[in-house]
Design an enzyme around this catalytic site. Structure first.
Site, PDB file in Angstrom:
ATOM      1  N   CYS A 165       0.913  -0.961  -0.269  1.00  0.00           N
ATOM      2  CA  CYS A 165      -0.116   0.110  -0.037  1.00  0.00           C
ATOM      3  C   CYS A 165       0.626   1.584   0.098  1.00  0.00           C
ATOM      4  O   CYS A 165       0.360   2.102  -0.767  1.00  0.00           O
ATOM      5  CB  CYS A 165      -0.838   0.007   1.391  1.00  0.00           C
ATOM      6  N   HIS A 211      -8.583   3.557  -3.250  1.00  0.00           N
ATOM      7  CA  HIS A 211      -7.630   3.272  -2.391  1.00  0.00           C
ATOM      8  C   HIS A 211      -6.378   1.996  -3.556  1.00  0.00           C
ATOM      9  O   HIS A 211      -6.045   1.049  -3.479  1.00  0.00           O
ATOM     10  CB  HIS A 211      -7.538   2.255  -0.974  1.00  0.00           C
ATOM     11  N   CYS A 237      -0.738   2.709   6.273  1.00  0.00           N
ATOM     12  CA  CYS A 237      -0.571   1.454   6.605  1.00  0.00           C
ATOM     13  C   CYS A 237      -0.357   0.717   5.107  1.00  0.00           C
ATOM     14  O   CYS A 237      -0.565   1.400   4.411  1.00  0.00           O
ATOM     15  CB  CYS A 237      -1.606   0.777   7.889  1.00  0.00           C
TER      16      CYS A 237
END
EC number: 2.3.1.16
Length: 387
Positions: free
Chosen positions: A91, A343, A373
């Site tokens: 991520c 995302h 995160c």
């Protein structure tokens, strides 16, 4: 050590992964489109002088495989002498790309870096081809590889109620829609070709993922998505699956001055940490603390925060851990976050940094912090100082 400054920061609109605007557009094209845009927006820049391109992408296979950074740069007709590398910290990939490009400048190995990232989660699903080692279960809980269950764990540990998660998700959509209506995303979005519901070619300059019709009663009616018996995390309180790309032009302060380019901000500090994979979503807390320490700043010095917002439970746990719950509505994700915008994994780090920079300028804030995160237990953070 050289100061690293941000000259430009842009992104594509965020498209829905399921039958969305970019269903007929490849990840390389989204990337190349932004690379070209950054170069054309900065006429003082000679593309041949870019020292390296760092491009985040998580699922590096199919159209995103074989070094998509280089593939996209070739499509963008950037001179062949400019190298390019694809970066993967899940991520946090495009924020890691920012860190890598900045670090090269800091130590004198480069003067100019083009950084960014992309993820087409519609064409290359996040679990495509993933095959975890069966022995991992000896050292890490199996559920640690399931992001939704790590969010459930944080909800339990930090007593994050279902209602508070629903309210947070509602806030994200409300704020993102309000920002869109007010034109607050206009400075960062580069209009991008896609296709409407009928398949007609169209120029998109807005985020398709936001659901302005979202309401609390609708969110409350959703079933738990990951733990059907005792869970509180739903599809509505999870970040949306989306497609998109983001990009930033960074360089040494001295090179910006020599080129006559106006810096928007400087990178004050960077940090990356590890944490327990079972609570991977808590990574922004220690990452932010370390970034603040390296910047010589306190939490109170930061005027605005951007958190990647993978899940409402994860976001609320981090805000609680950082002591930001009370000031959330004044300082955190003021234009909404990934629950509303989506995302796209490799895109998100540079995307939230881009949104943060625009908010810092609009609100006349000196310091901002972007943090994320990272699956399997990591966190990454960057402190920016507006110039």
């Amino acid at each position: 050590m050289e100061n690293v400054v941000i000259i430009d920061a842009v992104r594509t609109p965020m498209g829905r992964s399921k039958g969305g605007a970019f269903r007929h557009v490849r990840a390389e094209d989204l990337s190349a489109h932004l690379m070209r845009a950054v170069i054309s927006r900065n006429p003082g820049l000679n593309a041949a002088e870019i020292d390296d391109i760092y491009w985040g992408c998580v699922q590096q296979t199919l159209e995103q495989g074989f070094n998509i950074a280089r593939n996209a740069s070739l499509l963008a007709e950037i001179p062949h002498s400019v190298p390019a590398v694809t970066v993967n910290r899940l991520c946090g990939s495009s924020m890691q790309a920012l860190h890598d490009g900045a670090r090269a400048i800091m130590v004198g190995d480069a003067k100019i870096s083009l950084i960014g990232g992309v993820e087409h989660m519609g064409h290359v699903p996040m679990n495509h081809g993933v095959d975890f080692h069966p022995g991992m279960g000896r050292t890490v809980a199996k559920a640690a590889g399931m992001m939704g269950l790590t969010a459930e764990m944080l909800a339990k540990i930090h007593n994050i109620s279902r209602q508070s998660q629903d309210e947070f998700a509602f806030r994200s959509h409300q704020r993102a829609y309000a920002a869109t209506q007010a034109g607050h995303f206009a400075k960062e979005i580069v209009a991008t070709n896609g296709h409407d519901a009928e398949g007609v070619l169209k120029r998109f300059d807005f985020d398709e993922v936001i659901r302005p019709e979202t309401n609390l009663s609708g969110l409350a009616a959703l079933r738990p998505a990951f733990d059907p018996v005792n869970g509180t995390v739903t599809a509505g309180t999870s970040s949306a699956l989306s497609d998109g790309a983001s990009a930033m032009l960074i360089m040494s302060e001295s090179r910006a001055k020599s080129l006559g380019l106006t810096p928007r901000a400087r990178i004050r500090s960077m940090a990356v940490v590890g944490c327990d994979p079972s609570i991977m979503g808590y990574g922004p807390v220690p990452a932010s603390q370390l970034a603040l320490k390296r910047a010589g700043l306190e939490l109170a010095d930061i005027g605005l925060f951007e958190l990647n917002e993978a899940f409402a439970a994860q976001s609320l746990a981090c805000l609680k851990g950082l002591g930001l719950l009370e000031s959330m509505d004044d300082k955190v994700n003021l234009n909404g976050g990934a629950i509303a915008l989506g995302h796209p994994l490799g895109c998100s780090g540079a995307r939230i940094s881009t949104t943060l920079l625009n908010l810092m300028e609009r609100r006349d804030v000196q310091f901002g912090l972007a943090t994320m995160c990272i699956g399997l237990g990591q966190g990454i953070a960057t402190v920016f100082e507006r110039l």
